[in-house]
Motif scaffolding. Sequence first.
Motif, PDB file in Angstrom:
ATOM      1  N   ARG A  38       0.831  -1.214   0.000  1.00 54.94           N
ATOM      2  CA  ARG A  38       0.000   0.000   0.000  1.00 54.94           C
ATOM      3  C   ARG A  38       0.865   1.263   0.000  1.00 54.94           C
ATOM      4  O   ARG A  38       0.487   2.291  -0.562  1.00 54.94           O
ATOM      5  CB  ARG A  38      -0.893  -0.030   1.240  1.00 54.94           C
ATOM      6  CG  ARG A  38      -1.976   1.001   1.230  1.00 54.94           C
ATOM      7  CD  ARG A  38      -2.833   0.884   2.477  1.00 54.94           C
ATOM      8  NE  ARG A  38      -3.922   1.815   2.394  1.00 54.94           N
ATOM      9  CZ  ARG A  38      -5.178   1.476   2.154  1.00 54.94           C
ATOM     10  NH1 ARG A  38      -5.501   0.221   2.006  1.00 54.94           N
ATOM     11  NH2 ARG A  38      -6.117   2.407   2.082  1.00 54.94           N
ATOM     12  N   ARG A  40       3.299   1.889  -1.693  1.00 54.76           N
ATOM     13  CA  ARG A  40       3.585   2.298  -3.073  1.00 54.76           C
ATOM     14  C   ARG A  40       2.300   2.625  -3.831  1.00 54.76           C
ATOM     15  O   ARG A  40       2.216   3.631  -4.515  1.00 54.76           O
ATOM     16  CB  ARG A  40       4.322   1.172  -3.837  1.00 54.76           C
ATOM     17  CG  ARG A  40       5.811   1.165  -3.724  1.00 54.76           C
ATOM     18  CD  ARG A  40       6.499   2.473  -4.078  1.00 54.76           C
ATOM     19  NE  ARG A  40       6.108   3.080  -5.324  1.00 54.76           N
ATOM     20  CZ  ARG A  40       6.252   4.382  -5.603  1.00 54.76           C
ATOM     21  NH1 ARG A  40       6.807   5.195  -4.737  1.00 54.76           N
ATOM     22  NH2 ARG A  40       5.876   4.868  -6.756  1.00 54.76           N
ATOM     23  N   SER A  41       1.288   1.765  -3.678  1.00 55.02           N
ATOM     24  CA  SER A  41       0.096   1.949  -4.521  1.00 55.02           C
ATOM     25  C   SER A  41      -0.623   3.268  -4.200  1.00 55.02           C
ATOM     26  O   SER A  41      -1.270   3.847  -5.073  1.00 55.02           O
ATOM     27  CB  SER A  41      -0.868   0.763  -4.380  1.00 55.02           C
ATOM     28  OG  SER A  41      -1.284   0.633  -3.050  1.00 55.02           O
ATOM     29  N   CYS A  42      -0.478   3.776  -2.967  1.00 55.67           N
ATOM     30  CA  CYS A  42      -1.197   4.999  -2.591  1.00 55.67           C
ATOM     31  C   CYS A  42      -0.759   6.212  -3.417  1.00 55.67           C
ATOM     32  O   CYS A  42      -1.500   7.182  -3.523  1.00 55.67           O
ATOM     33  CB  CYS A  42      -1.018   5.276  -1.098  1.00 55.67           C
ATOM     34  SG  CYS A  42       0.664   5.721  -0.652  1.00 55.67           S
ATOM     35  N   PHE A  43       0.437   6.138  -3.994  1.00 49.93           N
ATOM     36  CA  PHE A  43       0.912   7.298  -4.763  1.00 49.93           C
ATOM     37  C   PHE A  43       0.051   7.562  -5.999  1.00 49.93           C
ATOM     38  O   PHE A  43       0.028   8.666  -6.519  1.00 49.93           O
ATOM     39  CB  PHE A  43       2.385   7.117  -5.155  1.00 49.93           C
ATOM     40  CG  PHE A  43       3.321   7.413  -4.025  1.00 49.93           C
ATOM     41  CD1 PHE A  43       3.699   8.720  -3.741  1.00 49.93           C
ATOM     42  CD2 PHE A  43       3.799   6.402  -3.216  1.00 49.93           C
ATOM     43  CE1 PHE A  43       4.546   9.004  -2.678  1.00 49.93           C
ATOM     44  CE2 PHE A  43       4.649   6.675  -2.156  1.00 49.93           C
ATOM     45  CZ  PHE A  43       5.016   7.977  -1.883  1.00 49.93           C
ATOM     46  N   ASN A  44      -0.644   6.515  -6.466  1.00 50.30           N
ATOM     47  CA  ASN A  44      -1.474   6.695  -7.662  1.00 50.30           C
ATOM     48  C   ASN A  44      -2.732   7.512  -7.389  1.00 50.30           C
ATOM     49  O   ASN A  44      -3.414   7.947  -8.310  1.00 50.30           O
ATOM     50  CB  ASN A  44      -1.896   5.324  -8.219  1.00 50.30           C
ATOM     51  CG  ASN A  44      -0.694   4.507  -8.588  1.00 50.30           C
ATOM     52  OD1 ASN A  44       0.342   5.063  -8.947  1.00 50.30           O
ATOM     53  ND2 ASN A  44      -0.806   3.187  -8.483  1.00 50.30           N
ATOM     54  N   GLU A  45      -3.045   7.693  -6.107  1.00 48.39           N
ATOM     55  CA  GLU A  45      -4.319   8.327  -5.751  1.00 48.39           C
ATOM     56  C   GLU A  45      -4.276   9.857  -5.807  1.00 48.39           C
ATOM     57  O   GLU A  45      -5.293  10.499  -5.592  1.00 48.39           O
ATOM     58  CB  GLU A  45      -4.745   7.902  -4.334  1.00 48.39           C
ATOM     59  CG  GLU A  45      -4.912   6.401  -4.148  1.00 48.39           C
ATOM     60  CD  GLU A  45      -5.917   5.817  -5.137  1.00 48.39           C
ATOM     61  OE1 GLU A  45      -6.977   6.437  -5.326  1.00 48.39           O
ATOM     62  OE2 GLU A  45      -5.599   4.766  -5.731  1.00 48.39           O
ATOM     63  N   HIS A  46      -3.101  10.426  -5.996  1.00 46.38           N
ATOM     64  CA  HIS A  46      -2.994  11.891  -5.924  1.00 46.38           C
ATOM     65  C   HIS A  46      -2.346  12.461  -7.182  1.00 46.38           C
ATOM     66  O   HIS A  46      -1.210  12.911  -7.145  1.00 46.38           O
ATOM     67  CB  HIS A  46      -2.161  12.300  -4.703  1.00 46.38           C
ATOM     68  CG  HIS A  46      -2.728  11.811  -3.413  1.00 46.38           C
ATOM     69  ND1 HIS A  46      -3.744  12.471  -2.750  1.00 46.38           N
ATOM     70  CD2 HIS A  46      -2.432  10.734  -2.664  1.00 46.38           C
ATOM     71  CE1 HIS A  46      -4.052  11.816  -1.649  1.00 46.38           C
ATOM     72  NE2 HIS A  46      -3.259  10.756  -1.573  1.00 46.38           N
ATOM     73  N   PRO A  47      -3.056  12.441  -8.324  1.00 40.33           N
ATOM     74  CA  PRO A  47      -2.442  12.949  -9.552  1.00 40.33           C
ATOM     75  C   PRO A  47      -2.169  14.458  -9.465  1.00 40.33           C
ATOM     76  O   PRO A  47      -2.867  15.181  -8.756  1.00 40.33           O
ATOM     77  CB  PRO A  47      -3.494  12.645 -10.626  1.00 40.33           C
ATOM     78  CG  PRO A  47      -4.770  12.497  -9.888  1.00 40.33           C
ATOM     79  CD  PRO A  47      -4.447  12.007  -8.512  1.00 40.33           C
ATOM     80  N   ASN A 314       9.535  12.708  -7.779  1.00 44.77           N
ATOM     81  CA  ASN A 314       8.140  13.178  -7.829  1.00 44.77           C
ATOM     82  C   ASN A 314       7.360  12.802  -6.572  1.00 44.77           C
ATOM     83  O   ASN A 314       6.394  13.472  -6.210  1.00 44.77           O
ATOM     84  CB  ASN A 314       7.420  12.573  -9.041  1.00 44.77           C
ATOM     85  CG  ASN A 314       7.752  13.301 -10.324  1.00 44.77           C
ATOM     86  OD1 ASN A 314       8.571  14.218 -10.314  1.00 44.77           O
ATOM     87  ND2 ASN A 314       7.120  12.898 -11.411  1.00 44.77           N
ATOM     88  N   ASP A 315       7.776  11.703  -5.927  1.00 45.89           N
ATOM     89  CA  ASP A 315       7.082  11.299  -4.687  1.00 45.89           C
ATOM     90  C   ASP A 315       7.313  12.338  -3.588  1.00 45.89           C
ATOM     91  O   ASP A 315       6.419  12.620  -2.788  1.00 45.89           O
ATOM     92  CB  ASP A 315       7.584   9.939  -4.187  1.00 45.89           C
ATOM     93  CG  ASP A 315       7.272   8.804  -5.156  1.00 45.89           C
ATOM     94  OD1 ASP A 315       6.393   8.976  -6.013  1.00 45.89           O
ATOM     95  OD2 ASP A 315       7.930   7.749  -5.038  1.00 45.89           O
ATOM     96  N   ARG A 318       5.081  15.142  -4.265  1.00 43.08           N
ATOM     97  CA  ARG A 318       3.681  14.833  -3.948  1.00 43.08           C
ATOM     98  C   ARG A 318       3.400  15.081  -2.463  1.00 43.08           C
ATOM     99  O   ARG A 318       2.403  15.676  -2.083  1.00 43.08           O
ATOM    100  CB  ARG A 318       3.378  13.384  -4.317  1.00 43.08           C
ATOM    101  CG  ARG A 318       1.919  13.129  -4.500  1.00 43.08           C
ATOM    102  CD  ARG A 318       1.696  11.756  -5.094  1.00 43.08           C
ATOM    103  NE  ARG A 318       2.612  11.451  -6.172  1.00 43.08           N
ATOM    104  CZ  ARG A 318       2.230  11.149  -7.398  1.00 43.08           C
ATOM    105  NH1 ARG A 318       0.961  11.192  -7.705  1.00 43.08           N
ATOM    106  NH2 ARG A 318       3.116  10.818  -8.301  1.00 43.08           N
TER     107      ARG A 318
END
Length: 380
Positions: A38, A40-47, A314-315, A318
């Motif tokens: 999770r 890692r996958s959570c980073f996709n939630e905030h474009p 980029n993380d 974010r």
Amino acid sequence: MDVIVSVDDFRTAARRRVPRWLFDYVDGGSYAEATLLRNRSCFNEHPFLPRVLRQIAQPDTTTTVLGVKHAFPLILSPVGMGGMLSAAGEGAAARAAADATLSMCVSHFSIASIENLARTVDPARLMFQLYIFRDRAITADMVRRAWDAGVRTLVLTVDTPVTPLRERDARNGFRRLSRLSGRQICQMAFRPRWTLGVAQRSERVIGNLVPYSMGRTLFEQAATISRSLDPAIGWADVAWLRQLWKGQFVLKGILHPEDTERAAGIGADAVILSNHGGRQLDGAVAALETLEANVATAAGRLEILVDGGFRYGNDIMRALTLGARAVMVGRPWAYALAAGGEKGVRDLLTYFHEGLQSGMSLLGADRIQNLQEENYQVPV
Ligand SMILES: Cc1cc2nc3c(=O)[nH]c(=O)nc-3n(C[C@H](O)[C@H](O)[C@H](O)COP(=O)(O)O)c2cc1C
């Protein structure tokens, strides 16, 4: 020759260089490793919602964290026994961080002692991470040692009342033994360069624990640690430490905004939102997902740092757009140290810095404050 262009490449190189039990210790999480994934996958939630044509030749990434100047908002997270990953030890990582005008948070369970590290780099570039032992006299002594070494930021980790099952460690027999097993020695035989390099070093135990007779070998120490930590610490212990420590005081392992509120009330200077890299409560939320709520609660009273799964420049960006002051990384520097010693960590830090710079150019942010103040989120 390994071609390294990402943290994942450092990870692959590390896997090839250190014995399996050591790689798994660093790489793994608890139980199903759901929280590890999770992170890692959570980073996709905030474009991002970028801006263009802002005439930015070179974004300014400099900032301060707890009053200390940083070339960009990144700090090395504490990694227990991290110095085992390379003959170069934690000193190499501390030097790489300090030379890059960054800082390192030294684990309570580092191989190099806090005194040695504070002689290696300017102690203003170090934070000291503490756990609370059942024996409070040992805890108080460690606090005193960190201060005497010149360190001025104390980080108390609060998400480890117990150590949950980490399946990979259990399979490798890591932690329960008081000496190396046949299986571990066999795995070491496949990594002769690491084995010889680490065997030649003078530092081969947890340096910070040497004065407290907690075992003569690393394995004996690792087995003693879990019995020695106090599982029942509470806010009164935090208040005790706060009055004992005259410098900056930070709590690591907070996720709930009400705990951030209590941290502010007790006089903490910062909190590190963290689920311990998915190594503690499996099924816990990713720190990034709780960031906005915690920033709102903090309301500028304390700095909010965050770690868990940060692998790209980029993380970092974010987290800053969601209100963080800075980001921390654990496994990335551990992999880089295993893969390439001091140069490995230097390359990793350059990689993060360049990634952040290019990200800011593409997002349209000219400086760190702009990331924190302007809204780059898609409106909901
Ligand atoms: C091998 C390993 C050892 C760790 N040891 C400690 C420690 O001694 N103290 C601590 O507060 N956190 C420790 N952590 C957690 C890290 O400080 C950090 O919260 C986590 O690694 C961040 O996630 P990341 O690895 O995805 O960057 C450790 C993490 C790893 C991977």
